[in-house]
Design an enzyme around this catalytic site. Structure first.
Site, mmCIF file in Angstrom:
data_model
loop_
_atom_site.group_PDB
_atom_site.id
_atom_site.type_symbol
_atom_site.label_atom_id
_atom_site.label_comp_id
_atom_site.label_asym_id
_atom_site.label_seq_id
_atom_site.Cartn_x
_atom_site.Cartn_y
_atom_site.Cartn_z
ATOM 1 N N HIS A 36 6.722 -4.937 8.159
ATOM 2 C CA HIS A 36 7.800 -3.957 7.749
ATOM 3 C C HIS A 36 8.917 -4.010 8.726
ATOM 4 C CE1 HIS A 36 8.876 0.454 6.012
ATOM 5 N NE2 HIS A 36 9.898 -0.254 6.242
ATOM 6 N N CYS A 39 1.994 3.327 9.860
ATOM 7 C CA CYS A 39 2.429 4.615 9.135
ATOM 8 C C CYS A 39 2.806 5.547 10.544
ATOM 9 C CB CYS A 39 1.345 5.114 8.427
ATOM 10 S SG CYS A 39 1.771 6.834 7.831
ATOM 11 N N ASN A 66 8.458 -7.420 4.591
ATOM 12 C CA ASN A 66 8.621 -6.180 3.892
ATOM 13 C C ASN A 66 9.639 -5.097 4.083
ATOM 14 O OD1 ASN A 66 6.814 -3.014 4.314
ATOM 15 N ND2 ASN A 66 7.383 -3.687 2.141
ATOM 16 N N GLY A 126 12.701 -3.012 1.856
ATOM 17 C CA GLY A 126 14.032 -3.252 1.199
ATOM 18 C C GLY A 126 13.987 -4.336 0.273
ATOM 19 N N PRO A 138 0.906 -1.331 -0.054
ATOM 20 C CA PRO A 138 -0.135 -0.037 0.091
ATOM 21 C C PRO A 138 0.923 1.225 0.205
ATOM 22 C CG PRO A 138 -0.100 -1.057 2.253
ATOM 23 C CD PRO A 138 0.824 -1.931 1.275
ATOM 24 N N MET A 139 0.731 2.173 -0.848
ATOM 25 C CA MET A 139 1.312 3.399 -1.039
ATOM 26 C C MET A 139 0.671 4.513 -1.218
ATOM 27 S SD MET A 139 4.903 2.391 -2.806
ATOM 28 C CE MET A 139 4.264 1.167 -4.081
ATOM 29 N N GLN A 174 -6.481 -1.210 2.607
ATOM 30 C CA GLN A 174 -5.933 -1.156 3.778
ATOM 31 C C GLN A 174 -6.800 0.184 4.400
ATOM 32 O OE1 GLN A 174 -2.494 1.104 4.609
ATOM 33 N NE2 GLN A 174 -1.513 -0.547 5.354
ATOM 34 N N LYS A 208 -0.714 -4.811 8.951
ATOM 35 C CA LYS A 208 0.538 -4.595 8.459
ATOM 36 C C LYS A 208 1.339 -3.536 9.583
ATOM 37 C CE LYS A 208 2.997 -2.162 4.623
ATOM 38 N NZ LYS A 208 3.415 -1.071 4.992
HETATM 39 C C1 LIG Z 1 4.961 6.891 -1.106
HETATM 40 C C2 LIG Z 1 4.873 5.929 -0.206
HETATM 41 C C3 LIG Z 1 3.510 5.886 0.462
HETATM 42 C C4 LIG Z 1 3.182 4.771 1.457
HETATM 43 N N1 LIG Z 1 1.969 4.760 2.034
HETATM 44 C C5 LIG Z 1 1.870 3.649 2.834
HETATM 45 C C6 LIG Z 1 0.453 3.410 3.378
HETATM 46 O O1 LIG Z 1 -0.633 4.130 2.752
HETATM 47 N N2 LIG Z 1 0.120 2.467 4.165
HETATM 48 C C7 LIG Z 1 0.992 1.685 4.527
HETATM 49 O O2 LIG Z 1 0.800 0.620 5.272
HETATM 50 N N3 LIG Z 1 2.285 1.966 4.098
HETATM 51 C C8 LIG Z 1 2.761 2.821 3.310
HETATM 52 N N4 LIG Z 1 3.940 3.057 2.835
HETATM 53 C C9 LIG Z 1 5.058 1.998 3.304
HETATM 54 C C10 LIG Z 1 5.213 0.926 2.139
HETATM 55 O O3 LIG Z 1 4.100 0.242 2.125
HETATM 56 C C11 LIG Z 1 6.298 0.021 2.515
HETATM 57 O O4 LIG Z 1 5.959 -0.621 4.064
HETATM 58 C C12 LIG Z 1 7.667 0.744 2.867
HETATM 59 O O5 LIG Z 1 7.742 1.546 1.351
HETATM 60 C C13 LIG Z 1 8.805 -0.283 2.630
HETATM 61 O O6 LIG Z 1 8.631 -1.128 1.705
HETATM 62 P P1 LIG Z 1 9.878 -0.867 0.325
HETATM 63 O O7 LIG Z 1 11.069 -0.906 0.870
HETATM 64 O O8 LIG Z 1 9.649 -2.067 -0.531
HETATM 65 O O9 LIG Z 1 9.385 0.262 -0.326
HETATM 66 C C14 LIG Z 1 4.250 3.898 1.971
HETATM 67 C C15 LIG Z 1 5.456 3.898 1.172
HETATM 68 C C16 LIG Z 1 5.829 4.867 0.037
HETATM 69 C C17 LIG Z 1 7.040 4.843 -0.654
#
Ligand SMILES: Cc1cc2nc3c(=O)[nH]c(=O)nc-3n(C[C@H](O)[C@H](O)[C@H](O)COP(=O)(O)O)c2cc1C
Length: 330
Positions: free
Chosen positions: A163, A92, A203, A205, A9-10, A62, A131
């Site tokens: 994470h 978050c 999750n 990296g 989720p982002m 989410q 999460k």
């Molecule tokens: C732009 C952005 C927005 C994100 N928004 C959320 C979100 O809405 N909910 C959530 O649980 N995590 C959010 N995250 C965290 C990601 O879901 C993930 O846990 C984090 O980027 C680590 O994974 P990665 O290293 O593969 O990027 C966000 C991350 C980014 C970069």
């Protein structure tokens, strides 16, 4: 198996247009919506926040919040709209989210978390998942995380996405909170050893298909799945490897150009319904990442789509431009 490869989720990124696009690249990856605050669903335009295209399945909604009644209502709305899973955000760290008393800071109040999850579980029949981070601030994750998993397991949470770094609530912004606290994959394996029956998703990296493969195949306590965030958005074409590598399914053998052409009817129908083209094409800017002409593709769309918001020709022209550049190379 369902969660073997998840896309994170982002917020501002994984909206329905982005997920529709990702689905052109992988049939099997489990997709997650952006975080939606429960009160937004209770008081806002449900269609706007919840509707999605049927092709997106499997897809989770989410939700964030800390009011059990609102959360249970929001979860039910998510189920009614057809989401396959309701995921609760306990990760978050942003200031705004802390002010609303939701996200990662709730890991400090597991009684409230239990109330929230309990009411969500009661209101829906799809799985409710979590999460989370491995701890907060000065916590010792080796104490805090197992204690939390124990409680989540005892109330019936069977899928937990971890994470694998702490959230620092004071002093780090969300971006730094994705970089600075060190990752601890070993702790996730320790949790898997203690609770083999849980469906654990790692999750943080995971920045390539190779790394995802390695983390899923290193020893008997490997997580059940991995979740990729930023890397999937930066270079979405890598997602075409997921179906064969992680799901023993056929690889989507379409070229980047094919994918663009497949997106055009969707974009046309969205424009007809009032969507601006740049709200879709912004998710496609990384499609040619690392190949000749990527810069032209990106800049043509970035410059023109926001100006010609309802003009499908923008993407057709960008496609012609990059096709010409690639022909020169060949
Ligand atoms: C732009 C952005 C927005 C994100 N928004 C959320 C979100 O809405 N909910 C959530 O649980 N995590 C959010 N995250 C965290 C990601 O879901 C993930 O846990 C984090 O980027 C680590 O994974 P990665 O290293 O593969 O990027 C966000 C991350 C980014 C970069």
């Amino acid at each position: 198996m369902l969660h073997k490869f998840c896309i994170a989720p982002m917020i501002d990124y994984t909206d329905r247009h982005c997920r529709y696009f990702f689905r052109k690249l992988t049939k099997n990856a489990f997709l997650y919506s952006e975080m939606v605050v429960s009160e937004t669903i209770v008081y806002g335009d449900k269609d706007f926040f919840l509707k999605f295209d049927g092709s997106e399945h499997p897809v989770a909604l989410q939700i964030a919040g800390s009011n059990p009644k609102n959360l249970s209502y929001a979860a039910k709305c998510g189920e009614d709209f057809g989401y396959d899973e309701i995921n609760f955000n306990l990760g978050c760290p942003s200031k705004k989210v802390q002010e609303g008393n939701f996200g990662a800071c709730l890991m400090n109040d597991m009684d409230l978390v239990e109330d929230c999850l309990g009411s969500m579980i009661k209101s829906v029949s799809v799985p409710v998942t979590v999460k989370c981070r491995i701890g907060l601030d000065d916590d010792d994750p080796y104490e805090v995380l197992p204690a939390m998993i124990e409680r989540l397991n005892s109330i019936g949470i069977k899928t937990i996405i971890i994470h694998a770094r702490k959230a620092i609530l004071n002093g780090l912004d969300p971006k730094k909170n994705r970089e600075i606290p060190p990752l601890d994959y070993d702790l996730v394996r320790l949790i898997k050893r203690k609770w083999p029956e849980l469906n654990l998703v790692l999750n943080g990296g995971i920045n390539s298909i190779e790394k995802a493969k390695k983390e899923l195949n290193s020893n008997q306590y490997d997580p059940d799945g991995i979740m990729m965030g930023r890397a999937a958005y930066i270079d979405p074409f890598i997602l075409t490897n997921i179906d064969n590598v992680f799901y023993k399914d056929k690889k989507i053998n379409h070229s980047r150009f094919d994918i663009v052409r497949e997106m055009i009817p969707y974009i046309e129908s969205e424009i007809a319904n009032g969507t601006y083209i740049n709200h879709i094409t912004r998710h496609m800017l990384g499609l040619f990442h690392g190949v000749k002409g990527a810069k032209v593709w990106r800049s043509y769309l970035s410059e023109n789509a926001p100006k010609r918001k309802s003009d499908i020709n923008v993407i057709k022209e960008a496609l012609i431009k990059i096709e010409e550049i690639q022909k020169e190379v060949a």
